[in-house]
Design an enzyme around this catalytic site. Structure first.
Site, PDB file in Angstrom:
ATOM      1  N   CYS A  76     -24.838 -12.179  17.183  1.00  0.00           N
ATOM      2  CA  CYS A  76     -24.780 -12.964  16.057  1.00  0.00           C
ATOM      3  C   CYS A  76     -25.054 -13.779  17.907  1.00  0.00           C
ATOM      4  CB  CYS A  76     -23.428 -13.563  15.457  1.00  0.00           C
ATOM      5  SG  CYS A  76     -23.242 -14.190  14.559  1.00  0.00           S
ATOM      6  N   HIS A 178     -24.078  -8.514  11.961  1.00  0.00           N
ATOM      7  CA  HIS A 178     -22.677  -8.609  12.385  1.00  0.00           C
ATOM      8  C   HIS A 178     -21.983  -6.563  11.891  1.00  0.00           C
ATOM      9  CE1 HIS A 178     -21.153 -11.710  13.709  1.00  0.00           C
ATOM     10  NE2 HIS A 178     -20.907 -12.170  12.599  1.00  0.00           N
ATOM     11  N   GLU A 180     -20.572  -4.811  12.853  1.00  0.00           N
ATOM     12  CA  GLU A 180     -19.394  -4.355  12.924  1.00  0.00           C
ATOM     13  C   GLU A 180     -18.484  -4.342  11.997  1.00  0.00           C
ATOM     14  OE1 GLU A 180     -20.210  -6.597  14.709  1.00  0.00           O
ATOM     15  OE2 GLU A 180     -19.170  -7.813  14.110  1.00  0.00           O
TER      16      GLU A 180
END
Lengths: 197, 251
Positions: A76, A178, A180
């Site tokens: 990001c 993202h 994650e």
């Protein structure tokens, strides 16, 4: 050992938690020597580009990151900082990727919202970072600015306009989405970074 | 184009998920992390956890629960309930929340929207709005629907956007928990006026209701609790049906 660069941008713990779920060893650090010696380096982050760049400068990390030769992945804002410059706060960035970061335009009629928030498809996927993913896989995005299309794009997505959803140049990688927070597919990408890049 | 999102909402009291009708008559429906993990596996796009504990002790329990959620769940989650200061925001960010939602505190002190957005970014802030229709006007309510504020829905949502909110989560207190469907025209009016994503909340009783609010209502996401908690339909079933009707979803 993976070094997660700590430059006070928040959401570091999301990346730590995701690596923890994968059983990967990591250290959160802003120490130049620790970063240089790490096997791999992650530059995560959410926030505003010009203040995030300022924090990297304050910690003397700009030249350190540009000089790294091991695999480095920005997520990001982390990836945006690796581009040439960003419209957000009109800041010069690290200049690793040869592209600019620009703001999306909202288009109510076409249903284009800003921020671009949610799960969107990625296409034109290249390996090794995105190995095992199919064209049109959904990843989680949350951002108002995005890198312009360029030759270093290894995945693209569309929010009104097409943009570079992931970038790669030599040992440097970046994702606008993202991993994650992108469920099992995101975990696959982090695992690829750890094992295949 | 970004996919429409399906977001289960979990009301949490002292670490347990509960659900009531029109904010009263709470029933225990399970452990918050377990239920969240199950929803993530079933295809939930995000989760929302609302802390409805009224005590200091309850708030502490909730913060440690947020840490546990962040460690165990691999999709984004929003937390809300009782957030009124920058310190509250910082505490929940540090615990691992991806977003926070604020409601009553923003009505009482709209500057908190600017402050949180400036410090942590718009993506971190969902403005939750509860409203009831009175004589044809959507009036804002606070404190779980118990108090009326001197604000009207569309203008307050727009003000929230201009102050820096990243999303609007609108709940009709006339529909919440009733399973009678969402007020689609009102959602469409919000979507036409604002450029940030709109999350529809409160009232889903069937897959058709969700389809309607994402199409006629132009909402970007649908949040629901009752229909998922009691296993009437699964998230996967909802998304398959949406896909059949040419609505873009992540499957």
């Amino acid at each position: 050992m993976i070094a997660i660069v700590d430059y006070d941008t928040g959401n570091l713990c999301s990346v730590c938690n995701a690596l923890g779920r994968l059983g990967v060893q990591y250290v959160v650090t802003d120490d130049a020597e620790t970063i240089k010696k790490a096997d791999k380096v992650l530059l995560p982050g959410v926030g505003e580009a010009s203040s995030a760049m300022e924090k990297l400068r304050e910690r003397g990390l700009c030249e350190v990151i540009k000089g790294l030769t091991q695999p480095v992945m920005g997520i990001c804002i982390g990836m945006q900082l690796m581009c040439r410059c960003s419209e957000e706060g009109n800041t010069e960035c690290l200049g690793i990727f040869d592209t600019e970061v620009k703001r999306f335009s909202a288009d109510k009629k076409a249903g284009v919202k800003v921020p671009h928030m949610g799960w969107n498809e990625i296409r034109n996927i290249e390996t090794p970072l995105l190995s095992g993913l199919r064209e049109g896989e959904f990843l989680y995005f949350v951002h108002s600015f995005a890198p312009q299309m360029c030759g270093e794009a290894i995945a693209t997505s569309v929010n009104g306009v097409q943009f570079a959803a992931a970038l790669n140049k030599g040992n440097f990688y970046g994702t606008q989405f993202h991993p994650e927070k992108s469920g099992t597919i995101g975990e696959q990408i982090l695992r690829n970074f750890v094992e295949k890049c | 184009m970004v996919a429409k999102r399906i977001i289960p909402c979990l009301d949490v009291k002292d670490g347990r998920t509960v659900k009531g009708v029109n904010f009263v008559g709470l029933k225990d429906v399970g452990d918050a992390v377990e239920l969240g993990s199950r929803y993530a596996l079933e295809g939930a796009d995000e989760l929302v956890y609302l802390d409805i504990s009224a005590t200091v002790e309850g708030r502490k329990t909730f913060t440690s629960l947020v840490e546990r959620i962040a460690q165990n769940i691999n999709i984004p989650f929003t937390v809300g309930g009782g957030i009124s200061t920058l310190d509250d925001a910082a505490r929940l960010l540090d615990a691992g929340a991806d977003k926070i939602s604020i409601n009553s505190a923003a009505v009482a002190n709209p500057d908190i929207i600017d402050q949180i957005a400036a410090k942590y970014g718009s993506q971190f802030l969902v403005l939750a709005i509860d409203a009831k229709q009175v004589d044809g006007i959507w009036r804002i309510t606070t404190h779980g629907g118990n108090k009326f504020a001197d604000k009207e829905l569309i203008s307050w949502a727009y003000e929230g956007q201009e102050r820096g909110a990243g999303e609007i989560l609108f709940t009709s207190m006339d529909h919440d928990g009733t399973k009678n469907g969402y007020p689609c025209e009102t959602y469409a009016a919000l979507s036409d006026k604002l450029s940030i994503p709109i999350i529809a909340s409160g009232g889903a009783g069937s897959i058709d209701d969700i389809v309607k609010v994402l199409t006629d209502g132009k909402a970007d996401a649908a949040l629901a609790a009752s229909i998922f908690h009691y296993g009437e339909v699964s998230i996967n079933e909802v998304k398959k049906e949406l896909q059949k009707r040419d609505i873009k979803v992540r499957l």
